[in-house]
Structures are given as structure tokens and as C-alpha cells.
Design an enzyme around this catalytic site. Structure first.
Site, PDB file in Angstrom:
ATOM      1  N   ASP A  50       0.873  -1.096  -0.089  1.00 49.74           N
ATOM      2  CA  ASP A  50       0.016   0.036   0.043  1.00 49.74           C
ATOM      3  C   ASP A  50       0.922   1.424  -0.014  1.00 49.74           C
ATOM      4  O   ASP A  50       1.387   1.691   1.058  1.00 49.74           O
ATOM      5  CB  ASP A  50      -0.842   0.179   1.212  1.00 49.74           C
ATOM      6  CG  ASP A  50      -1.847   1.114   1.213  1.00 49.74           C
ATOM      7  OD1 ASP A  50      -2.314   1.713   0.431  1.00 49.74           O
ATOM      8  OD2 ASP A  50      -1.892   1.609   2.487  1.00 49.74           O
TER       9      ASP A  50
ATOM     10  N   GLU B   1      -1.196  -1.508  -4.694  1.00 52.59           N
ATOM     11  CA  GLU B   1      -2.523  -0.652  -4.804  1.00 52.59           C
ATOM     12  C   GLU B   1      -2.014   0.181  -5.995  1.00 52.59           C
ATOM     13  O   GLU B   1      -1.225   1.078  -5.856  1.00 52.59           O
ATOM     14  CB  GLU B   1      -3.030  -0.217  -3.586  1.00 52.59           C
ATOM     15  CG  GLU B   1      -4.503   0.471  -3.828  1.00 52.59           C
ATOM     16  CD  GLU B   1      -5.027   0.590  -2.527  1.00 52.59           C
ATOM     17  OE1 GLU B   1      -5.711   1.582  -2.172  1.00 52.59           O
ATOM     18  OE2 GLU B   1      -4.859  -0.230  -1.494  1.00 52.59           O
TER      19      GLU B   1
ATOM     20  N   ASP C  76      -2.196   1.275   7.318  1.00 49.89           N
ATOM     21  CA  ASP C  76      -1.429   0.880   6.097  1.00 49.89           C
ATOM     22  C   ASP C  76      -1.128  -0.584   5.937  1.00 49.89           C
ATOM     23  O   ASP C  76      -1.119  -0.915   4.935  1.00 49.89           O
ATOM     24  CB  ASP C  76      -0.035   1.615   6.243  1.00 49.89           C
ATOM     25  CG  ASP C  76      -0.626   3.269   6.107  1.00 49.89           C
ATOM     26  OD1 ASP C  76      -0.884   3.707   5.241  1.00 49.89           O
ATOM     27  OD2 ASP C  76      -0.241   3.939   7.309  1.00 49.89           O
TER      28      ASP C  76
END
Length: 177
Positions: A11, A71, A143
Site C-alpha cells: 500500500d 494498490e 497501512d
């Protein structure tokens, strides 16, 4: 020959890049590790990018993943923030590709769909499902949870897990139970 596949989810963020490592053994998902690579606001942009590149490379060296999932960046109202996030994402992808890993990319909508069952799920719902699916004793940081969710989405082909994993579960106070 083992059917285990180790997946590293990322991420990306300029200040905090979350990572999550899971093993897929058959259809079972097993938690391996998660955490964050942090850069200092006091450092210059090139130093922060270097910190993220080296941090992700260290995670790769430590956990030896077979595949990676990252992502995708969404475009928000602040173009400067979007550009900075893109640079952080580029540093992470450079570390992954530099290590010879195949890299898959998923939008936040795809990750939420795969993990929770619908693309408009709240962060808390995603985190809760990550804990359930990986049988974690506690919730990881936001996160790290997002990175684990990205790895889970990849483990299940980026789609469909939510419908399977939420069967028989109820929503109470906005959370799956």
C-alpha cells in the site's frame, strides 16, 4: 513440489508505505508478516524515495515473496498529492521489479470487492475482514491492513473472495460479525 505461493502486498505512500506478506497454500491464506516503511517529513523528496526503495527491498530480502501486488494510485483533488503518491508507488514498484518479482496492480475498489464483497466498504470493514481471513489476534495498522488486503485480493485473483468469505456473516454497527 509445494503449492505455497508467498505474496507481498504493498500500500504505497510517501510518508508510510504499508506491506503485508501472506502465504497461499491451496485455498488457505496464512499470515506471515506486516508492517510499514516510513520516511521522514524532514528529508528531501529524493531521500524519502530512497528510504522507501531500500525499505521495500529489505522486506523482499527478508520474506522472499514469489509475487507482489500493489494498490493503484487514485487521482484526487490535489494534483501535487497525486504526483507525490505516484513517486512513492514508483519506488515500491522499482524495488519489486528489481528483485525479479511479477507485479499485479489493483484499484482500491477491486481490493475492497475481493476482501469485503463490495467496492464501497469502509476501511474498518476491510481491516476487520483482513483479521478474520488471516485469523489475526489483533488489528494491524491501517497501512499494513491495506497492504494485507491487497495481497489477499491477489491471492484470489483480484475478485470474488468477498462473496465467499462473507457468507454466513452479519453486519452489526457497520462491522462484519
Amino acid at each position: 513440489m509445494s503449492d505455497r505461493v508467498r505474496i507481498l502486498g504493498i500500500d504505497p505512500g510517501l510518508r508510510i508505505t504499508g506491506f503485508g506478506v501472506i502465504d497461499k497454500v491451496g485455498q488457505k491464506l496464512v499470515y506471515v508478516a506486516s508492517g510499514c516503511v516510513k520516511s521522514s517529513d524532514k528529508d528531501s523528496l529524493p531521500e524519502r524515495i530512497k528510504t522507501l526503495l531500500e525499505g521495500v527491498a529489505e522486506v523482499i530480502a527478508t520474506h522472499q515473496p514469489d509475487e507482489a501486488a500493489v494498490e493503484k494510485v487514485f487521482v484526487n483533488v490535489n494534483p501535487q498529492s497525486t504526483l507525490l503518491l505516484g513517486q512513492a508507488r514508483g519506488a515500491a514498484i522499482a524495488a519489486l521489479v528489481g528483485a525479479g518479482l511479477p507485479v499485479a496492480e489493483y484499484t482500491a475498489l477491486q481490493v475492497k470487492q475481493a476482501v469485503v464483497g463490495h467496492g464501497k466498504a469502509a476501511k474498518e470493514q476491510v481491516s476487520h475482514m483482513v483479521c478474520r481471513l488471516l485469523q489475526l489476534p489483533g488489528e494491524p495498522s491501517a497501512d499494513a491492513a491495506d497492504a494485507l488486503a491487497c495481497a489477499i485480493a491477489h491471492a484470489h485473483g483480484g475478485q470474488g473472495l468477498g462473496a465467499i468469505s462473507t457468507r454466513g456473516l452479519r453486519v452489526k454497527n457497520g462491522r462484519l460479525v
